[in-house]
Write an enzyme that holds these catalytic residues in place. Structure first.
Site, PDB file in Angstrom:
ATOM      1  N   HIS A  91       0.664  -1.161  -0.113  1.00 43.05           N
ATOM      2  CA  HIS A  91      -0.112   0.208   0.043  1.00 43.05           C
ATOM      3  C   HIS A  91       1.029   1.097   0.060  1.00 43.05           C
ATOM      4  CE1 HIS A  91      -2.877   2.993   1.377  1.00 43.05           C
ATOM      5  NE2 HIS A  91      -3.747   2.131   0.612  1.00 43.05           N
ATOM      6  N   GLU A 160      -4.003   1.679  -7.353  1.00 46.24           N
ATOM      7  CA  GLU A 160      -4.234   2.819  -6.351  1.00 46.24           C
ATOM      8  C   GLU A 160      -3.388   3.761  -6.895  1.00 46.24           C
ATOM      9  OE1 GLU A 160      -6.536   1.692  -2.564  1.00 46.24           O
ATOM     10  OE2 GLU A 160      -4.273   1.632  -2.255  1.00 46.24           O
TER      11      GLU A 160
HETATM   12  P1  PGA Z   1      -9.626   6.224  -0.110  1.00 47.85           P
HETATM   13  O1  PGA Z   1      -8.225   4.934   0.226  1.00 47.85           O
HETATM   14  O2  PGA Z   1     -10.559   5.342  -0.660  1.00 47.85           O
HETATM   15  O3  PGA Z   1      -9.469   6.959   1.148  1.00 47.85           O
HETATM   16  O4  PGA Z   1      -8.865   6.884  -1.088  1.00 47.85           O
HETATM   17  C1  PGA Z   1      -7.957   3.862  -0.562  1.00 47.85           C
HETATM   18  C2  PGA Z   1      -6.679   3.189  -0.056  1.00 47.85           C
HETATM   19  O5  PGA Z   1      -5.686   3.822   0.422  1.00 47.85           O
HETATM   20  O6  PGA Z   1      -6.877   1.906  -0.050  1.00 47.85           O
END
Ligand code: PGA
Length: 247
Positions: A91, A160
């Site tokens: 992440h 992401e």
């Molecule tokens: P968010 O985070 O939905 O708050 O943008 C997603 C993540 O970091 O997994």
């Protein structure tokens, strides 16, 4: 390709008390009886994970080491014993403080050894005119999956883009751009794992998914589900997303 959509709640440090977590799960299980076609997994903090029953839970991070002198770390075997079935790896919030591409690779290997499904996060810091974000994503995938071909059937990839995390639906990636990125990731996975295995990998999107943008991202973005951060912190917001999960 997996049939059901997959939505993972990444609770980060939002849900802190055991009582709040248990109440959330009880409410979620009630709601899920009326929402079909979507598989839901939860990633609570380490301290809460073993307490949640009747729902698939996983960890937000794992040690790159199997055991030994690593203060503050939790091994994949410990997670498995605590009831985890998956773990989020790489992440961007972990990469920002400590996790190099090499560490992410080691964590993926540890997860596989313990039988945990790795949810591998990749994503660029920013989109650039010269297209260098494509190389960035490719490098993150290639280094993490080096020698890990046998994982393909179980692997989940969460795309992401860092610039879209923790904002609001308006600031999330647009569906068209997402579709192009999903195709790129699938093509890269085909080069790394082979075409057949690449098709088995679920590709999720994460970054400001909310009830307002979930459906468009799914239908037009071509993803197999979501990794949801802030909008998973409260049950109502999370359920609003799940209700949009119809392709
Ligand atoms: P968010 O985070 O939905 O708050 O943008 C997603 C993540 O970091 O997994």
């Amino acid at each position: 390709m997996a049939k059901k959509l997959l939505v993972i709640a990444n609770w980060k440090m939002y849900v802190q008390s055991q009582e709040a977590a248990k109440a959330y799960v009880a409410g979620l299980k009630r709601k899920l009886k009326t929402i079909g076609g979507v598989e839901v997994w939860l990633a609570p903090s380490f301290s809460i994970l073993p307490l949640l029953k009747g729902i698939k839970v996983g960890a937000q991070a794992v040690s790159a080491h199997a055991d030994g002198a690593h203060t503050g770390e939790v091994s994949s075997a410990m997670l498995k014993a605590a009831g985890a079935s998956f773990v989020i790896i790489g992440h961007s919030e972990r990469r920002a403080v400590s996790d190099t591409n090499e560490a992410v690779h080691e964590q993926l290997v540890r997860a596989a050894e313990a039988g945990l499904v790795p949810v591998l996060c990749v994503g660029e810091q920013e989109r650039t005119q010269d297209g260098s974000h494509w190389n960035f994503i490719e490098e993150q995938l290639a280094s993490a999956l080096r020698g890990a071909q046998s994982l393909a059937g179980k692997l989940v990839v969460a795309y992401e883009p860092v610039w879209a995390i923790g904002k609001s639906a308006q600031d999330a990636m647009q569906a068209e751009e997402l579709q192009e990125t999903v195709i790129f990731i699938r093509k890269t996975l085909a080069e790394l794992l082979g075409r057949t295995d690449a098709l088995k990998v679920r590709i999720l999107y994460g970054g400001s998914v909310e009830g307002d943008n979930a459906q468009k991202l799914l239908v037009e973005g071509g993803v197999g589900g979501f990794l949801v951060g802030h909008a998973s912190a409260t049950l109502d917001d999370f359920v609003a997303i799940l209700k949009q999960c119809k392709k």
